[in-house]
Motif scaffolding. Structure first.
Motif, mmCIF file in Angstrom:
data_model
loop_
_atom_site.group_PDB
_atom_site.id
_atom_site.type_symbol
_atom_site.label_atom_id
_atom_site.label_comp_id
_atom_site.label_asym_id
_atom_site.label_seq_id
_atom_site.Cartn_x
_atom_site.Cartn_y
_atom_site.Cartn_z
ATOM 1 N N UNK A 1 0.697 77.416 16.272
ATOM 2 C CA UNK A 1 0.784 77.689 17.716
ATOM 3 C C UNK A 1 -0.181 78.780 18.167
ATOM 4 N N UNK A 2 -0.669 79.584 17.198
ATOM 5 C CA UNK A 2 -1.540 80.714 17.560
ATOM 6 C C UNK A 2 -2.957 80.533 17.022
ATOM 7 N N UNK A 3 -3.280 79.296 16.658
ATOM 8 C CA UNK A 3 -4.568 79.021 16.025
ATOM 9 C C UNK A 3 -5.747 79.363 16.928
ATOM 10 N N UNK A 4 -5.571 79.186 18.217
ATOM 11 C CA UNK A 4 -6.694 79.403 19.159
ATOM 12 C C UNK A 4 -6.503 80.626 20.043
ATOM 13 N N UNK A 5 -5.601 81.519 19.647
ATOM 14 C CA UNK A 5 -5.349 82.726 20.437
ATOM 15 C C UNK A 5 -6.573 83.638 20.381
ATOM 16 N N UNK A 6 -7.078 84.026 21.542
ATOM 17 C CA UNK A 6 -8.262 84.889 21.607
ATOM 18 C C UNK A 6 -7.917 86.285 21.098
ATOM 19 N N UNK A 7 -8.786 86.824 20.236
ATOM 20 C CA UNK A 7 -8.589 88.175 19.712
ATOM 21 C C UNK A 7 -7.565 88.252 18.604
ATOM 22 N N UNK A 8 -7.198 87.085 18.019
ATOM 23 C CA UNK A 8 -6.190 87.057 16.951
ATOM 24 C C UNK A 8 -6.624 86.079 15.880
ATOM 25 N N UNK A 9 -6.725 86.580 14.642
ATOM 26 C CA UNK A 9 -7.073 85.721 13.507
ATOM 27 C C UNK A 9 -5.983 85.861 12.449
#
Length: 355
Positions: free
Chosen positions: A231-239
């Motif tokens: 769910x967070x694969x494409x969150x900007x500023x988060x890897x």
């Protein structure tokens, strides 16, 4: 001149393996033939075989401080492990066994003692784990990370040296780290490391807080095996990563603040790198309380702040991170006064002195 043989042991978590790796990397391959004995399926097997070091798996049981019917089964596993380890050691004929603890080390230590093989052990925490409590009676020499730990061991065989830090960690490039992460110079980087097995509550709270956290930070989340969240694969500023291997020194070189468990090896590594910490130790329900003691010691020395997991919420993590950032310069100044390179040098010298 023929090479001497050293057998390393230790496992159950990466914290019982990475100091061994630090030492193995420093030993002269012309002088030492390096082997490893661990459990058949533990994380140590993956970490050590990646280094192309011969690995021998044995049966191992969990050591518990409480009454459980599994204790009976595990007694037989430990006994089987002793028999397996003894057969391996008789074949390898090592000059030394070096242990970093964890339940898999006990059968190896017992087997080595029956064969009169010298044994070195290293205790990372402020109080010894059950494995090292058992192993100390067989050890030729004992080394500790914390001064406070020395009182639990025979003083005539114990030396306080700190924690052996992997040299490659100290040589990372922040520029390469930013490139690997595809992050920029404009926002500080927050790295979250919950240990090799992950940390469910920390992972969940970080993800719940992402919208607020990413306003201030670029986030590297090393969440442990099987803990990636699509769910967070494409969150900007988060890897997010299960684990980072070769690029870890560069990622840490680019890191401004870290959220970590209270495992001794991890916090000593962040100390060596002079990264201010927010330490969230395992609770007493999850452990013997060693991480809480480690965290208190580091807070008292001025290296970071501690947040107990029971108090961990989206609000508390944001508040405590802000406190860490505000105290950042003081923490770094406190860390500047420590010398974390000595433990590795001392251990290599001690090992090299073995005939």
């Amino acid at each position: 001149m023929s090479r001497k043989t050293i057998v390393f042991t230790g496992g159950g978590s990466a914290g019982h393996v990475t100091p061994n790796i630090a030492i193995m990397n420093e030993l002269d391959p012309n002088e030492w033939d390096i082997k490893y004995i661990g459990s058949k399926k533990g994380i140590e097997k993956e970490l050590v075989t990646n280094l192309k070091i011969p690995y021998y798996g044995i049966s191992s049981g969990k050591l518990r401080r409480y009454i459980d019917k599994e204790n009976i089964v595990d007694m037989f596993r430990v006994l089987k492990g002793c028999i397996g380890a003894r057969a391996i050691l008789k074949k390898l004929k090592p000059n030394l066994v070096f242990s970093k603890g964890g339940f898999v080390s006990v059968p190896v230590i017992i087997a080595a003692s029956t064969l009169k093989i010298p044994i070195f052990i290293h205790e990372s925490d402020m109080t010894p784990g059950l494995a090292n409590k058992i192993s100390q009676r067989f050890a030729t020499k004992i080394f500790t990370s914390f001064e406070e730990a020395k009182r639990y061991f025979p003083s005539n065989r114990t030396t306080v040296i700190g924690s052996p830090i992997r040299k490659e960690l100290l040589n990372g490039s922040a520029t390469k780290g930013l490139h690997f992460l595809q992050f920029n110079h404009f926002k500080p980087i927050l790295t979250i490391m919950g240990g090799s097995l992950g940390a469910k509550k920390i992972n969940e709270t970080v993800r719940e807080s992402l919208n607020s956290l990413t306003k201030t930070y670029q986030i590297v989340h090393i969440c442990g095996k099987d803990n990636l969240d699509p769910n967070f694969e494409n969150q900007i500023g988060y890897k997010q990563f299960e684990y980072i291997h070769d690029e870890l020194p560069d990622v840490l070189a680019a890191t401004n603040v870290v959220i970590t468990r209270g495992g001794s090896n991890a916090i000593f590594e962040f100390l060596a790198l002079k990264i201010p910490m927010l330490i969230i130790p395992l609770t007493k329900n999850q452990s013997r309380g060693d991480q809480i003691l480690n965290a208190h010691a580091f807070v008292e020395k001025g290296y970071g702040f501690m947040l107990e997991e029971e108090e961990l919420t989206s609000d508390s993590v944001l508040t405590e991170l802000e406190r860490v950032q505000n105290s950042r310069e003081e923490f770094i100044a406190s860390m500047e006064g420590t010398n974390q390179g000595d433990a590795l040098k001392i251990l290599v010298k001690e090992i090299s002195s073995v005939k």
